[in-house]
Design an enzyme around this catalytic site. Sequence first.
Site, PDB file in Angstrom:
ATOM      1  N   ASP A  46       0.876  -1.167   0.000  1.00 43.34           N
ATOM      2  CA  ASP A  46       0.000   0.000   0.000  1.00 43.34           C
ATOM      3  C   ASP A  46       0.912   1.215   0.000  1.00 43.34           C
ATOM      4  OD1 ASP A  46      -1.559   2.222   0.821  1.00 43.34           O
ATOM      5  OD2 ASP A  46      -3.041   0.850   1.680  1.00 43.34           O
ATOM      6  N   ALA A  70      -4.353   6.260  -7.902  1.00 51.86           N
ATOM      7  CA  ALA A  70      -5.163   7.462  -7.669  1.00 51.86           C
ATOM      8  C   ALA A  70      -6.443   7.060  -6.957  1.00 51.86           C
ATOM      9  CB  ALA A  70      -5.531   8.107  -9.017  1.00 51.86           C
ATOM     10  N   THR A 111      -6.003  14.762 -15.216  1.00 51.96           N
ATOM     11  CA  THR A 111      -7.320  14.601 -15.816  1.00 51.96           C
ATOM     12  C   THR A 111      -7.789  15.845 -16.589  1.00 51.96           C
ATOM     13  OG1 THR A 111      -9.664  14.293 -15.265  1.00 51.96           O
ATOM     14  CG2 THR A 111      -8.319  15.319 -13.576  1.00 51.96           C
ATOM     15  N   ASP A 112      -8.626  15.598 -17.599  1.00 51.82           N
ATOM     16  CA  ASP A 112      -9.283  16.697 -18.328  1.00 51.82           C
ATOM     17  C   ASP A 112     -10.222  17.473 -17.402  1.00 51.82           C
ATOM     18  OD1 ASP A 112     -11.093  14.624 -17.994  1.00 51.82           O
ATOM     19  OD2 ASP A 112     -11.679  14.488 -20.101  1.00 51.82           O
ATOM     20  N   TYR A 135     -12.232  15.722  -6.506  1.00 55.01           N
ATOM     21  CA  TYR A 135     -11.360  14.957  -7.409  1.00 55.01           C
ATOM     22  C   TYR A 135     -10.491  15.898  -8.240  1.00 55.01           C
ATOM     23  CZ  TYR A 135      -9.960  12.153 -11.482  1.00 55.01           C
ATOM     24  OH  TYR A 135      -9.230  11.556 -12.491  1.00 55.01           O
ATOM     25  N   LYS A 139      -6.434  16.583  -7.963  1.00 51.95           N
ATOM     26  CA  LYS A 139      -5.596  16.223  -9.127  1.00 51.95           C
ATOM     27  C   LYS A 139      -4.788  17.443  -9.580  1.00 51.95           C
ATOM     28  CE  LYS A 139      -5.431  12.805 -11.096  1.00 51.95           C
ATOM     29  NZ  LYS A 139      -4.571  11.604 -10.850  1.00 51.95           N
TER      30      LYS A 139
HETATM   31  N1  NAP Z   1     -10.337   6.534 -16.339  1.00 51.38           N
HETATM   32  C1  NAP Z   1     -10.247   7.696 -17.002  1.00 51.38           C
HETATM   33  O1  NAP Z   1     -10.829   7.897 -18.083  1.00 51.38           O
HETATM   34  C2  NAP Z   1      -9.397   8.805 -16.459  1.00 51.38           C
HETATM   35  C3  NAP Z   1      -9.726  10.107 -16.875  1.00 51.38           C
HETATM   36  C4  NAP Z   1      -8.912  11.143 -16.463  1.00 51.38           C
HETATM   37  C5  NAP Z   1      -7.823  10.895 -15.660  1.00 51.38           C
HETATM   38  N2  NAP Z   1      -7.535   9.636 -15.250  1.00 51.38           N
HETATM   39  C6  NAP Z   1      -6.347   9.446 -14.396  1.00 51.38           C
HETATM   40  O2  NAP Z   1      -5.582   8.354 -14.890  1.00 51.38           O
HETATM   41  C7  NAP Z   1      -4.988   7.649 -13.792  1.00 51.38           C
HETATM   42  C8  NAP Z   1      -5.380   6.181 -13.842  1.00 51.38           C
HETATM   43  O3  NAP Z   1      -6.795   6.091 -13.785  1.00 51.38           O
HETATM   44  P1  NAP Z   1      -7.576   4.688 -13.785  1.00 51.38           P
HETATM   45  O4  NAP Z   1      -8.916   4.960 -14.357  1.00 51.38           O
HETATM   46  O5  NAP Z   1      -6.710   3.647 -14.377  1.00 51.38           O
HETATM   47  O6  NAP Z   1      -7.738   4.471 -12.209  1.00 51.38           O
HETATM   48  P2  NAP Z   1      -8.333   3.211 -11.434  1.00 51.38           P
HETATM   49  O7  NAP Z   1      -8.803   2.180 -12.389  1.00 51.38           O
HETATM   50  O8  NAP Z   1      -9.300   3.731 -10.415  1.00 51.38           O
HETATM   51  O9  NAP Z   1      -7.048   2.651 -10.681  1.00 51.38           O
HETATM   52  C9  NAP Z   1      -6.488   3.297  -9.577  1.00 51.38           C
HETATM   53  C10 NAP Z   1      -5.347   2.440  -9.069  1.00 51.38           C
HETATM   54  O10 NAP Z   1      -4.779   3.053  -7.907  1.00 51.38           O
HETATM   55  C11 NAP Z   1      -4.527   2.022  -6.965  1.00 51.38           C
HETATM   56  N3  NAP Z   1      -4.443   2.505  -5.588  1.00 51.38           N
HETATM   57  C12 NAP Z   1      -5.400   3.168  -4.907  1.00 51.38           C
HETATM   58  N4  NAP Z   1      -4.975   3.382  -3.645  1.00 51.38           N
HETATM   59  C13 NAP Z   1      -3.725   2.848  -3.550  1.00 51.38           C
HETATM   60  C14 NAP Z   1      -2.783   2.752  -2.514  1.00 51.38           C
HETATM   61  N5  NAP Z   1      -3.018   3.256  -1.285  1.00 51.38           N
HETATM   62  N6  NAP Z   1      -1.595   2.124  -2.744  1.00 51.38           N
HETATM   63  C15 NAP Z   1      -1.358   1.592  -3.961  1.00 51.38           C
HETATM   64  N7  NAP Z   1      -2.214   1.674  -4.992  1.00 51.38           N
HETATM   65  C16 NAP Z   1      -3.389   2.279  -4.786  1.00 51.38           C
HETATM   66  C17 NAP Z   1      -5.733   1.107  -7.139  1.00 51.38           C
HETATM   67  O11 NAP Z   1      -5.482  -0.097  -6.501  1.00 51.38           O
HETATM   68  P3  NAP Z   1      -6.708  -1.031  -5.975  1.00 51.38           P
HETATM   69  O12 NAP Z   1      -7.138  -1.789  -7.188  1.00 51.38           O
HETATM   70  O13 NAP Z   1      -6.080  -1.872  -4.929  1.00 51.38           O
HETATM   71  O14 NAP Z   1      -7.756  -0.107  -5.451  1.00 51.38           O
HETATM   72  C18 NAP Z   1      -5.770   1.026  -8.653  1.00 51.38           C
HETATM   73  O15 NAP Z   1      -4.817   0.119  -9.122  1.00 51.38           O
HETATM   74  C19 NAP Z   1      -5.462   8.375 -12.525  1.00 51.38           C
HETATM   75  O16 NAP Z   1      -4.492   9.310 -12.153  1.00 51.38           O
HETATM   76  C20 NAP Z   1      -6.723   9.096 -12.966  1.00 51.38           C
HETATM   77  O17 NAP Z   1      -6.957  10.259 -12.190  1.00 51.38           O
HETATM   78  C21 NAP Z   1      -8.317   8.594 -15.615  1.00 51.38           C
END
Ligand code: NAP
Length: 305
Positions: A46, A70, A111-112, A135, A139
């Site tokens: 973690d 995140a 993020t956007d 959020y 960010k």
């Molecule tokens: N999805 C989108 O379209 C989108 C849009 C804009 C920006 N983003 C950005 O892109 C990045 C990736 O997004 P995503 O959608 O892939 O996110 P996600 O699917 O929610 O994944 C978040 C990851 O962070 C890990 N995490 C959370 N707390 C943690 C901790 N204490 N120690 C270690 N790991 C931890 C989670 O692990 P667990 O599985 O154990 O919870 C998971 O692997 C983020 O920065 C997000 O803000 C995403």
Amino acid sequence: MARILITGVSGLLGLNLAQEKMDTHEIIGVDRGRLAQAPFKIIKTDLLNSGAVDSVLDSAEPHWVINCAALADIDACEDTPELARLLNTDLPTQLAKACFKRGIKFLHLSTDAVFDGQRDGFYSELDVPNPQGVYARTKLEGEHAVLTEDPNGIVARVNFYGWSLSGRRSLGEFFFNNLTNNKSMSGFTDAIFCPMLVNDTARVLVRMLQKNLSGLYHLVGTQAMSKYQFGVEIARKFSLRESDISPRSIHTSNLSVKRSHNLSLSTSKVVMDLGTPIPEFSTGLNEFFTQNQQGYPQKIRSYQQ
Ligand SMILES: NC(=O)c1ccc[n+]([C@@H]2O[C@H](COP(=O)([O-])OP(=O)(O)OC[C@H]3O[C@@H](n4cnc5c(N)ncnc54)[C@H](OP(=O)(O)O)[C@@H]3O)[C@@H](O)[C@H]2O)c1
């Protein structure tokens, strides 16, 4: 072969990035325990534990770190703002500082949603953000801290869809799952974004590292569209019933956090600095479709504990 440490490797981006690059790079993922039998190395920890960042970097000795960890769930951020700050601001700050000290190239995801969406046209990296909600605010603070702590670091503002570990993480999966189950759903006609297939995002991110870019970049899809239109594109591609998607305004929804109207981002800077275009929306959607035909979603989900 560059060794890449991916935090948040169980997440939508982290897992697809690892999957995409594990044949050409040495991948080490940081996971809290959601992955079983991943086809790449895992460090189980973690990252909020005291000393975890230093200990992970010292044991993995990566060339590059890509921070996909995140709290990316908008409602969870409103419910637990302190956790949002720890994960979206404090953790990237710590990673940036630790990477800079060790000479490790650091890439952080933002993020956007840092923009309020009131602008007409496309936002550039020079436009001033106005985050709405916990959020986006945490960010944006993360972005500032990373760029301050690590002058060599990269911050990429993204938006992507794809196949995830839970099968429910992305907007693409939301439409696909409901459409295949003949369930009716709504799609916002006045929430505009630029969706990019997560595998394309992953490939461009690695090109940015290979080119040794630094600073703030927008990295989203080539085509701006409403969330409703995105759903319709998915329905058409998979020959599913687009009439199951009802057009709706964000004003009539009971979402707890205000969603921005127009999150169209210009990618001119990254295109110019890489010297290569961003893949077309239709190319990404074709790959999303082919991945499904070839059992990619099942493969991704099979890594789950
Ligand atoms: N999805 C989108 O379209 C989108 C849009 C804009 C920006 N983003 C950005 O892109 C990045 C990736 O997004 P995503 O959608 O892939 O996110 P996600 O699917 O929610 O994944 C978040 C990851 O962070 C890990 N995490 C959370 N707390 C943690 C901790 N204490 N120690 C270690 N790991 C931890 C989670 O692990 P667990 O599985 O154990 O919870 C998971 O692997 C983020 O920065 C997000 O803000 C995403």
